[in-house]
Write an enzyme that holds these catalytic residues in place. Structure first.
Site, mmCIF file in Angstrom:
data_model
loop_
_atom_site.group_PDB
_atom_site.id
_atom_site.type_symbol
_atom_site.label_atom_id
_atom_site.label_comp_id
_atom_site.label_asym_id
_atom_site.label_seq_id
_atom_site.Cartn_x
_atom_site.Cartn_y
_atom_site.Cartn_z
ATOM 1 C CG ASP A 62 -1.881 1.149 1.282
ATOM 2 O OD1 ASP A 62 -1.688 2.130 0.527
ATOM 3 O OD2 ASP A 62 -2.826 1.091 2.091
ATOM 4 C CB SER A 147 -3.832 13.167 -15.088
ATOM 5 O OG SER A 147 -5.069 13.547 -15.674
ATOM 6 C CE1 TYR A 162 -6.776 11.035 -10.679
ATOM 7 C CE2 TYR A 162 -7.186 12.854 -12.197
ATOM 8 C CZ TYR A 162 -6.641 11.613 -11.933
ATOM 9 O OH TYR A 162 -5.955 10.955 -12.923
ATOM 10 C CE LYS A 166 -3.001 11.452 -11.262
ATOM 11 N NZ LYS A 166 -1.924 10.436 -11.229
#
Length: 246
Positions: A62, A147, A162, A166
């Site tokens: 993890d 991304s 999110y 990024k």
């Protein structure tokens, strides 16, 4: 890719999507891959797709947990020696709001998990990978799967925190390059920023929306790895033909 044959690559988020595709393509290019994920079964299944001279080894990890990452890289050192390539791919996308202005607010635990996996994980893994490269006197390559949402904020609020993570990867990649340059270290760092990709994430669920295949991103990773030792691609953006900004 010849100089990477027989070398060791570590790929996070290796159990599905982009990570799985990268594992297979690297192994087919002759690289020995250590695939990290919270589930190892799907990584083990990838071995049947390897037709080249490399291998895939699964390891449960993890990346959001400091102890897991430290123990994993210690095991890699004992089992494989140097980490020559580090692919920071693990990521999570959870739809929902940051605040309660709508009716779909994510929990604090969910928001923190996005930050921990998408940003903290790559930083921790890069630190350990570079320590391995330096201790073995090897000029390796760190590839951060970013991304296009790390370069502009999509109009859709579903991207919530999110896109912040990024943007963080964009800053981290540039900052890491600066640090290595300050000390005349020749380890490469590349940020690869795909557009929409058809993976387990729901962003590209509509078949009518142009989207990349995971293999397209894997091919881009092999492309940046194939550059000469004197050349670094700092940032590579890859999108499907006709993709428009969200």
């Amino acid at each position: 890719m010849d100089r990477w044959v027989g070398k060791t690559a570590v790929v996070t988020g290796a159990s599905s999507g982009i990570g799985a595709a990268i594992c297979v393509e690297l192994a087919n290019a002759g690289v020995n891959v250590v695939g990290l994920a919270r589930r190892t079964g799907p990584i083990e299944a990838l071995k049947s797709q390897v037709k080249g001279g490399g291998t895939i080894t699964a390891r449960q990890c993890d990346v959001s947990r400091v102890e897991d990452v430290a123990a994993t890289f210690s095991w890699i050192q004992d089992s494989f020696g140097c980490v020559h390539i580090m692919i920071n791919n693990a990521g999570v996308f959870l739809q929902g709001g940051i605040t309660d202005v709508g009716n779909d607010m994510l929990s604090e635990e969910e928001l923190l998990s996005v930050i921990d996996i998408n940003l903290k994980g790559p930083i921790l893994c890069a630190r350990h990978a570079i320590a391995s490269m330096r201790s073995n006197d090897f000029d390796g390559h760190i590839v951060n799967i970013n991304s296009i949402a790390g370069h502009y904020v999509p109009m859709s609020s579903k991207f919530n925190v999110y896109t912040s993570t990024k943007y963080g990867i964009t800053g981290f990649s540039a900052g890491l390059l600066n640090e290595l340059s300050d000390h005349n270290n020749k380890i490469k760092v590349t940020s690869v920023s795909p557009g929409l990709v058809r993976t387990g994430m729901d962003v590209a669920a509509d078949d009518n929306v142009p989207a990349l295949r995971p293999k397209d991103v894997a091919d881009a990773v092999l492309y940046v790895l194939s550059t000469p030792p004197t050349v670094n691609i700092n940032e590579l953006t890859i999108t499907p033909v006709t993709e428009r900004r969200l």
